[in-house]
Scaffold this motif. Sequence first.
Motif, mmCIF file in Angstrom:
data_model
loop_
_atom_site.group_PDB
_atom_site.id
_atom_site.type_symbol
_atom_site.label_atom_id
_atom_site.label_comp_id
_atom_site.label_asym_id
_atom_site.label_seq_id
_atom_site.Cartn_x
_atom_site.Cartn_y
_atom_site.Cartn_z
ATOM 1 N N THR A 86 0.809 -1.218 0.000
ATOM 2 C CA THR A 86 0.000 0.000 0.000
ATOM 3 C C THR A 86 0.841 1.265 0.000
ATOM 4 O O THR A 86 0.381 2.315 -0.459
ATOM 5 C CB THR A 86 -0.929 0.003 1.226
ATOM 6 N N TRP A 87 2.078 1.190 0.507
ATOM 7 C CA TRP A 87 2.916 2.393 0.563
ATOM 8 C C TRP A 87 3.214 2.947 -0.829
ATOM 9 O O TRP A 87 3.478 4.147 -0.980
ATOM 10 C CB TRP A 87 4.213 2.118 1.324
ATOM 11 N N LEU A 88 3.131 2.109 -1.848
ATOM 12 C CA LEU A 88 3.367 2.595 -3.215
ATOM 13 C C LEU A 88 2.286 3.587 -3.638
ATOM 14 O O LEU A 88 2.528 4.478 -4.459
ATOM 15 C CB LEU A 88 3.412 1.418 -4.185
ATOM 16 N N ASN A 89 1.091 3.414 -3.087
ATOM 17 C CA ASN A 89 -0.003 4.344 -3.395
ATOM 18 C C ASN A 89 0.000 5.561 -2.481
ATOM 19 O O ASN A 89 -0.508 6.622 -2.852
ATOM 20 C CB ASN A 89 -1.352 3.624 -3.239
ATOM 21 N N GLU A 90 0.576 5.411 -1.289
ATOM 22 C CA GLU A 90 0.417 6.441 -0.265
ATOM 23 C C GLU A 90 1.602 7.395 -0.145
ATOM 24 O O GLU A 90 1.435 8.510 0.353
ATOM 25 C CB GLU A 90 0.193 5.751 1.095
ATOM 26 N N LYS A 91 2.780 6.980 -0.569
ATOM 27 C CA LYS A 91 3.976 7.781 -0.321
ATOM 28 C C LYS A 91 4.569 8.349 -1.602
ATOM 29 O O LYS A 91 4.366 7.810 -2.696
ATOM 30 C CB LYS A 91 5.035 6.921 0.389
ATOM 31 N N ALA A 92 5.325 9.444 -1.440
ATOM 32 C CA ALA A 92 6.128 9.960 -2.547
ATOM 33 C C ALA A 92 7.225 8.944 -2.847
ATOM 34 O O ALA A 92 7.775 8.315 -1.942
ATOM 35 C CB ALA A 92 6.741 11.300 -2.173
ATOM 36 N N LEU A 93 7.542 8.765 -4.136
ATOM 37 C CA LEU A 93 8.410 7.670 -4.540
ATOM 38 C C LEU A 93 9.715 8.140 -5.186
ATOM 39 O O LEU A 93 9.828 9.280 -5.646
ATOM 40 C CB LEU A 93 7.673 6.755 -5.530
ATOM 41 N N VAL A 94 10.670 7.235 -5.209
ATOM 42 C CA VAL A 94 11.915 7.385 -5.965
ATOM 43 C C VAL A 94 12.048 6.151 -6.847
ATOM 44 O O VAL A 94 11.831 5.025 -6.390
ATOM 45 C CB VAL A 94 13.147 7.468 -5.032
ATOM 46 N N ALA A 95 12.410 6.355 -8.122
ATOM 47 C CA ALA A 95 12.621 5.240 -9.043
ATOM 48 C C ALA A 95 13.956 5.431 -9.754
ATOM 49 O O ALA A 95 14.333 6.561 -10.098
ATOM 50 C CB ALA A 95 11.488 5.162 -10.064
ATOM 51 N N LYS A 96 14.673 4.322 -9.955
ATOM 52 C CA LYS A 96 15.973 4.393 -10.635
ATOM 53 C C LYS A 96 16.315 3.011 -11.184
ATOM 54 O O LYS A 96 15.839 1.990 -10.665
ATOM 55 C CB LYS A 96 17.063 4.869 -9.671
ATOM 56 N N PRO A 97 17.138 2.933 -12.225
ATOM 57 C CA PRO A 97 17.559 1.623 -12.735
ATOM 58 C C PRO A 97 18.393 0.887 -11.694
ATOM 59 O O PRO A 97 19.119 1.500 -10.909
ATOM 60 C CB PRO A 97 18.417 1.981 -13.966
ATOM 61 N N ASP A 98 18.297 -0.430 -11.700
ATOM 62 C CA ASP A 98 19.100 -1.277 -10.800
ATOM 63 C C ASP A 98 19.848 -2.286 -11.671
ATOM 64 O O ASP A 98 19.487 -3.452 -11.769
ATOM 65 C CB ASP A 98 18.185 -1.987 -9.806
ATOM 66 N N MET A 99 20.928 -1.801 -12.320
ATOM 67 C CA MET A 99 21.622 -2.606 -13.326
ATOM 68 C C MET A 99 23.144 -2.478 -13.232
ATOM 69 O O MET A 99 23.848 -2.453 -14.238
ATOM 70 C CB MET A 99 21.129 -2.222 -14.726
ATOM 71 N N LEU A 100 23.647 -2.384 -12.019
ATOM 72 C CA LEU A 100 25.089 -2.431 -11.757
ATOM 73 C C LEU A 100 25.865 -1.278 -12.376
ATOM 74 O O LEU A 100 27.011 -1.458 -12.802
ATOM 75 C CB LEU A 100 25.695 -3.770 -12.240
ATOM 76 N N ASP A 143 8.810 15.553 -9.718
ATOM 77 C CA ASP A 143 8.217 15.847 -11.020
ATOM 78 C C ASP A 143 8.916 17.024 -11.661
ATOM 79 O O ASP A 143 9.647 17.780 -11.008
ATOM 80 C CB ASP A 143 6.728 16.197 -10.859
ATOM 81 N N ALA A 144 8.702 17.155 -12.969
ATOM 82 C CA ALA A 144 9.218 18.342 -13.662
ATOM 83 C C ALA A 144 8.651 19.597 -13.018
ATOM 84 O O ALA A 144 9.334 20.599 -12.856
ATOM 85 C CB ALA A 144 8.854 18.279 -15.135
ATOM 86 N N LYS A 145 7.388 19.525 -12.623
ATOM 87 C CA LYS A 145 6.794 20.603 -11.839
ATOM 88 C C LYS A 145 7.037 20.301 -10.370
ATOM 89 O O LYS A 145 7.166 19.155 -9.976
ATOM 90 C CB LYS A 145 5.290 20.677 -12.109
ATOM 91 N N PRO A 146 7.127 21.305 -9.533
ATOM 92 C CA PRO A 146 7.343 21.053 -8.101
ATOM 93 C C PRO A 146 6.281 20.100 -7.562
ATOM 94 O O PRO A 146 5.092 20.263 -7.818
ATOM 95 C CB PRO A 146 7.220 22.449 -7.479
ATOM 96 N N GLY A 147 6.708 19.108 -6.835
ATOM 97 C CA GLY A 147 5.779 18.141 -6.283
ATOM 98 C C GLY A 147 6.400 16.771 -6.182
ATOM 99 O O GLY A 147 7.456 16.506 -6.744
ATOM 100 N N ASP A 148 5.741 15.889 -5.459
ATOM 101 C CA ASP A 148 6.274 14.553 -5.245
ATOM 102 C C ASP A 148 5.921 13.633 -6.408
ATOM 103 O O ASP A 148 4.997 13.882 -7.178
ATOM 104 C CB ASP A 148 5.708 13.971 -3.948
ATOM 105 N N VAL A 149 6.658 12.512 -6.502
ATOM 106 C CA VAL A 149 6.426 11.518 -7.544
ATOM 107 C C VAL A 149 5.352 10.541 -7.077
ATOM 108 O O VAL A 149 5.514 9.878 -6.054
ATOM 109 C CB VAL A 149 7.724 10.757 -7.872
ATOM 110 N N SER A 150 4.278 10.466 -7.825
ATOM 111 C CA SER A 150 3.188 9.554 -7.500
ATOM 112 C C SER A 150 3.440 8.198 -8.151
ATOM 113 O O SER A 150 4.333 8.029 -8.983
ATOM 114 C CB SER A 150 1.869 10.120 -8.025
ATOM 115 N N LEU A 151 2.624 7.214 -7.778
ATOM 116 C CA LEU A 151 2.713 5.906 -8.399
ATOM 117 C C LEU A 151 2.507 6.009 -9.900
ATOM 118 O O LEU A 151 3.245 5.385 -10.683
ATOM 119 C CB LEU A 151 1.671 4.969 -7.771
#
Length: 445
Positions: free
Chosen positions: A49-63, A77-85
Motif C-alpha cells: 500500500t505504501w506505493l499508493n500512499e507515499k512519494a516515490l523514488v525510481a531508478k535503474p538497478d543494473m550495476l 516531477d518536472a513541476k514542483p511536487g512529489d512523484v506519485s505511483l
Amino acid sequence: MAQKAIREYDAKSILAKHWDKYFPNFTYAYETVLVQNGSELAEAAKEKTWLNEKALVAKPDMLFGKRGKNGLVLFKDAKPGDVSLAKAISWIDEKSSKEQAVYFSFDGDTPAGEPSVDMLTHFIVEPFTPHAQEEEYYISATCVGDDDVLYMSAEGGMEVEEGWEEKVTEVAFKITDTEEEIAEKIRANIPADVADKDKPAFAEFAIGFFKAYRELNFAYLEINPFVMQGNKIELLDMVAKLDDTAGFMMVEQWGDVEYPTAFGMEEKSPEVLAVEEADAKTGASLKLTLLKPDARIWTMVAGGGASVVYADTIADLAGIEDLANYGEYSGGPTTGETKFYAETLLDLMTRKKDPKGRDKILIIGGAIANFTDVAKTFTGIIQAFEEYADKMKEVGVKIYVRRGGPNYEKGLKDIKEAADRLGLWIDVYGPETHVTDIVRMAVEA
C-alpha cells in the motif's frame, strides 16, 4: 575470492533480512520493490500500500553508478511536487521502451568519454526520504591485501567521491582482530566532522555494518548515502559484491540472490549460467567465461593462477582470436563436478568444426596441485570423453595434457589409456615438462 556484483535491491534485501541481528537499536523500514516495467509496479501496488500512499523514488538497478548525473533517478516531477505511483509507472515505461546511453565518466556535470548503450530492464522503487544534507553519511568496507578496511565519512552522495582523501576516514582490521578490538578501533576513528551528539549512534551503526560485511560474506559493501535520524536509518543507495565462493554455505543467509550481467554487457550463455550455479553449490571453484565460441583453442585449466598463465601464453603464441574460453576448475572438485565441467566445455567445443578446417585443440593444463587428487578429477574428464568421443572425432580435436600433484601418475596413465581406447588424439606430460610447453607444442603442430 571471486567477487560478483549484485543488484542494489538484493543488497538491501540481505541486510534487511538480518537487520535485527546487526542493528538491534535502529529501525529500517525496508520498503523497496524491483520491477521490469510499469505493469509490474502497478501489480505490486495492490499488495504494498505504501506505493499508493507515499512519494516515490525510481531508478535503474543494473550495476552502474552515476545514475543521477545520467538523468536516471526520478524523485521529483518536472513541476514542483512529489512523484506519485502513476508518474513512476509512466517514467519506468518510458525509460525501458528504448535504448539508453549511459556515461560512466563526467567532467563536472559534463559527460566524458563514450557512453555505453543498452536497454534498461530492471528498476528499484522506494519511498522518498525527506532529510537534511547534514543527515547524510557514507560507509563502506572491502578487502585490501590481507586486511579488511572500513571507510567512513560525515558526508554522503557525490560530495564524498569528489573529496575522498579529505573527507573519508580509513580503518584497517586484521583477520585476527577480536570483536572488542574492532569496536574499540571504530569508536576511536569516527570522522571528526560527525556531530558530537551523533557520534555514539554512528559508531554503533558502523560496528554493526562491519560485522554484517564480514559474517554475510560480502566482498564489497557500500552505502552512499545512508540517512540517520535518531534511531531511524534509511539506506538511500547501495553497491555490493558477494564472495561467491561462499555461496554454497550462504544459501539461507543470502536467499535467492541473482548475479546479473552489467549494463552494456552481453547476456551470459545458458552454459556459463549453469557453471555459475554449480560453482555456488560447491566448496571447489568452477569458472567459465566464453570469449569466442567459434575459436579453435579451448582450455580446461586447474587453478586460477594457471588459467591466467595459459590464457596469456595462448594469446602470445597463437593470438587472442584463437582462444575460445577462459576459466578454471580447482579447489578439489569431485569426480562428478569435474565431469559436469568437462562435458560443458566439450558440448560447446564440438558444436561446429573450425571454419578454416583446422583441428581443434583442447588443453588440459595446470601447475602442480597441492591437494587436488589428479586421478579423481581426471576420472571425471574421462567420463566426459566417453560421452563426447564421437563428436570430438567428428570436429577433429587434439588433446594436450600437462599436470602434476597428488596421484598424478595414475591420472595421466588413465587419461592416456582412455583416449587411446576411444580413438582420440592425445599427448600427455607430467611436471617434468614446463607448465605451458603444451601450448607451444599445440601451436607449432
